[in-house]
Design a protein around this motif. Structure first.
Motif, PDB file in Angstrom:
ATOM      1  N   ARG A  91       0.840  -1.207   0.000  1.00 41.46           N
ATOM      2  CA  ARG A  91       0.000   0.000   0.000  1.00 41.46           C
ATOM      3  C   ARG A  91       0.872   1.253   0.000  1.00 41.46           C
ATOM      4  O   ARG A  91       0.649   2.196  -0.768  1.00 41.46           O
ATOM      5  N   MET A  92       1.881   1.276   0.850  1.00 42.43           N
ATOM      6  CA  MET A  92       2.772   2.437   0.928  1.00 42.43           C
ATOM      7  C   MET A  92       3.517   2.643  -0.382  1.00 42.43           C
ATOM      8  O   MET A  92       3.635   3.775  -0.871  1.00 42.43           O
ATOM      9  N   LEU A  93       4.011   1.578  -0.953  1.00 44.08           N
ATOM     10  CA  LEU A  93       4.753   1.685  -2.210  1.00 44.08           C
ATOM     11  C   LEU A  93       3.860   2.177  -3.348  1.00 44.08           C
ATOM     12  O   LEU A  93       4.305   2.969  -4.188  1.00 44.08           O
ATOM     13  N   ARG A  94       2.601   1.737  -3.366  1.00 44.95           N
ATOM     14  CA  ARG A  94       1.662   2.240  -4.376  1.00 44.95           C
ATOM     15  C   ARG A  94       1.437   3.742  -4.194  1.00 44.95           C
ATOM     16  O   ARG A  94       1.334   4.486  -5.161  1.00 44.95           O
ATOM     17  N   LEU A  95       1.379   4.191  -2.951  1.00 45.80           N
ATOM     18  CA  LEU A  95       1.191   5.610  -2.666  1.00 45.80           C
ATOM     19  C   LEU A  95       2.393   6.432  -3.136  1.00 45.80           C
ATOM     20  O   LEU A  95       2.242   7.523  -3.682  1.00 45.80           O
ATOM     21  N   LEU A  96       3.598   5.908  -2.960  1.00 38.05           N
ATOM     22  CA  LEU A  96       4.822   6.620  -3.338  1.00 38.05           C
ATOM     23  C   LEU A  96       5.106   6.560  -4.841  1.00 38.05           C
ATOM     24  O   LEU A  96       5.829   7.398  -5.375  1.00 38.05           O
ATOM     25  N   SER A  97       4.545   5.577  -5.520  1.00 35.09           N
ATOM     26  CA  SER A  97       4.815   5.321  -6.929  1.00 35.09           C
ATOM     27  C   SER A  97       4.538   6.540  -7.811  1.00 35.09           C
ATOM     28  O   SER A  97       3.451   7.118  -7.773  1.00 35.09           O
ATOM     29  N   GLY A  98       5.553   6.923  -8.603  1.00 33.58           N
ATOM     30  CA  GLY A  98       5.403   7.999  -9.557  1.00 33.58           C
ATOM     31  C   GLY A  98       5.314   9.386  -8.948  1.00 33.58           C
ATOM     32  O   GLY A  98       4.852  10.318  -9.607  1.00 33.58           O
ATOM     33  N   ARG A  99       5.764   9.520  -7.709  1.00 36.29           N
ATOM     34  CA  ARG A  99       5.594  10.780  -6.991  1.00 36.29           C
ATOM     35  C   ARG A  99       6.858  11.177  -6.251  1.00 36.29           C
ATOM     36  O   ARG A  99       7.781  10.388  -6.096  1.00 36.29           O
ATOM     37  N   THR A 100       6.837  12.394  -5.765  1.00 37.95           N
ATOM     38  CA  THR A 100       7.894  12.883  -4.884  1.00 37.95           C
ATOM     39  C   THR A 100       7.314  12.977  -3.477  1.00 37.95           C
ATOM     40  O   THR A 100       6.176  13.427  -3.290  1.00 37.95           O
ATOM     41  N   HIS A 101       8.088  12.525  -2.515  1.00 38.59           N
ATOM     42  CA  HIS A 101       7.671  12.584  -1.118  1.00 38.59           C
ATOM     43  C   HIS A 101       8.825  13.145  -0.287  1.00 38.59           C
ATOM     44  O   HIS A 101       9.916  13.381  -0.809  1.00 38.59           O
ATOM     45  N   GLU A 123      13.764  15.571  -0.168  1.00 37.73           N
ATOM     46  CA  GLU A 123      12.752  15.247  -1.177  1.00 37.73           C
ATOM     47  C   GLU A 123      13.236  14.023  -1.960  1.00 37.73           C
ATOM     48  O   GLU A 123      14.389  13.987  -2.403  1.00 37.73           O
ATOM     49  N   VAL A 124      12.360  13.054  -2.142  1.00 36.49           N
ATOM     50  CA  VAL A 124      12.720  11.814  -2.838  1.00 36.49           C
ATOM     51  C   VAL A 124      11.703  11.542  -3.941  1.00 36.49           C
ATOM     52  O   VAL A 124      10.501  11.510  -3.685  1.00 36.49           O
ATOM     53  N   GLU A 125      12.208  11.337  -5.139  1.00 35.49           N
ATOM     54  CA  GLU A 125      11.350  11.018  -6.280  1.00 35.49           C
ATOM     55  C   GLU A 125      11.384   9.515  -6.519  1.00 35.49           C
ATOM     56  O   GLU A 125      12.450   8.894  -6.498  1.00 35.49           O
ATOM     57  N   VAL A 126      10.215   8.936  -6.744  1.00 36.38           N
ATOM     58  CA  VAL A 126      10.090   7.503  -7.020  1.00 36.38           C
ATOM     59  C   VAL A 126       9.489   7.344  -8.415  1.00 36.38           C
ATOM     60  O   VAL A 126       8.541   8.044  -8.770  1.00 36.38           O
ATOM     61  N   ILE A 127      10.039   6.421  -9.204  1.00 37.22           N
ATOM     62  CA  ILE A 127       9.481   6.145 -10.529  1.00 37.22           C
ATOM     63  C   ILE A 127       8.086   5.544 -10.381  1.00 37.22           C
ATOM     64  O   ILE A 127       7.697   5.079  -9.307  1.00 37.22           O
ATOM     65  N   ALA A 128       7.340   5.520 -11.465  1.00 39.87           N
ATOM     66  CA  ALA A 128       6.054   4.824 -11.473  1.00 39.87           C
ATOM     67  C   ALA A 128       6.338   3.325 -11.406  1.00 39.87           C
ATOM     68  O   ALA A 128       7.038   2.772 -12.252  1.00 39.87           O
ATOM     69  N   PRO A 161      15.147   7.892  -8.966  1.00 38.65           N
ATOM     70  CA  PRO A 161      16.013   8.573  -9.927  1.00 38.65           C
ATOM     71  C   PRO A 161      16.666   9.835  -9.382  1.00 38.65           C
ATOM     72  O   PRO A 161      17.706  10.262  -9.870  1.00 38.65           O
ATOM     73  N   ARG A 162      16.065  10.438  -8.348  1.00 45.15           N
ATOM     74  CA  ARG A 162      16.665  11.681  -7.857  1.00 45.15           C
ATOM     75  C   ARG A 162      16.168  12.001  -6.453  1.00 45.15           C
ATOM     76  O   ARG A 162      15.056  11.643  -6.089  1.00 45.15           O
ATOM     77  N   ILE A 163      17.061  12.664  -5.722  1.00 42.92           N
ATOM     78  CA  ILE A 163      16.692  13.212  -4.424  1.00 42.92           C
ATOM     79  C   ILE A 163      17.175  14.655  -4.378  1.00 42.92           C
ATOM     80  O   ILE A 163      18.068  15.047  -5.127  1.00 42.92           O
ATOM     81  N   GLU A 164      16.582  15.415  -3.491  1.00 46.78           N
ATOM     82  CA  GLU A 164      17.057  16.768  -3.226  1.00 46.78           C
ATOM     83  C   GLU A 164      17.246  16.883  -1.727  1.00 46.78           C
ATOM     84  O   GLU A 164      16.290  16.834  -0.957  1.00 46.78           O
ATOM     85  N   GLY A 165      18.504  16.976  -1.324  1.00 50.48           N
ATOM     86  CA  GLY A 165      18.811  17.049   0.094  1.00 50.48           C
ATOM     87  C   GLY A 165      19.811  15.982   0.482  1.00 50.48           C
ATOM     88  O   GLY A 165      20.536  15.447  -0.351  1.00 50.48           O
ATOM     89  N   CYS A 166      19.823  15.652   1.743  1.00 51.90           N
ATOM     90  CA  CYS A 166      20.817  14.748   2.326  1.00 51.90           C
ATOM     91  C   CYS A 166      20.462  13.269   2.070  1.00 51.90           C
ATOM     92  O   CYS A 166      19.440  12.780   2.543  1.00 51.90           O
TER      93      CYS A 166
END
Length: 186
Positions: A91-101, A123-128, A161-166
């Motif tokens: 459930r959590m992974l589906r929520l994060l999918s394709g989004r930045t959290h 900030e962490v970006e997750v692929i779809a 694919p990308r993060i912004e921050g530590c």
């Protein structure tokens, strides 16, 4: 004496990586978010409570330094802690999918004279993700015991694919921030 108030093996590895010597003591505290508590105050409160719980166990506090930490994932205003089971991880992974959290870690450094509390946000970006990718990843067991149901330092690295921050904040402990805090007490 320096004590890490955390059961996290990742936090142990990170502190060892930067050359620190420390003991580990687990703080047993209630980690339930308070009603309408935002993520930033939540992780700061838990970090401070963990540090305080371990600090209180020691009669000789004069040279004692305790580090408490707590990491959570925030997506759409939802605090995502550690998954309860495989279905919750999916459930959590589906929520994060394709989004930045956001990954938010609160840290608290407690001594006999003060308690410094801070937080780091990355900030962490997750692929779809496909259903198969989610199922295969959950089947590895890696999501269990990790906030947001993933470990950036493990197999989930291929999803980010990308993060912004530590980066180390996402692993579980913002090393530069903790190091700076430690410098103020030396």
């Amino acid at each position: 004496m320096f004590i890490l108030a955390s059961a996290s093996p990742r936090r142990r590895e990170l502190l060892t990586q930067i050359g620190l010597t420390f003991d580990v003591e687990v703080a047993d505290i209630d980690e339930t978010p308070q009603l309408a508590e935002a993520a930033l105050p939540y992780v700061k409160r838990l970090a401070e409570h963990k540090a305080a719980a371990v600090f209180a166990r020691h009669p000789n506090k004069a040279r004692l330094v305790v580090l408490g930490a707590d990491t959570t994932v925030l997506c759409d205003g939802q605090i995502l802690g550690k998954p309860e089971d495989e279905a919750d991880a999916a459930r959590m992974l589906r929520l994060l999918s394709g989004r930045t959290h956001q990954v938010i870690t609160g840290v608290a450094l407690m001594t006999a004279t003060a308690c410094q509390v801070a937080a780091e946000v990355t900030e962490v970006e997750v692929i779809a993700l496909t259903d198969k990718q989610i199922a295969d990843y959950v089947a590895t067991g890696e999501p269990m015991g990790k906030a947001g149901a993933y470990g950036i330092q493990g197999r989930a690295a291929r999803f980010i694919p990308r993060i912004e921050g530590c980066y180390f904040n996402v692993v579980g402990l913002p090393l530069a921030r903790v190091s700076a805090m430690l410098e103020t007490i030396r």
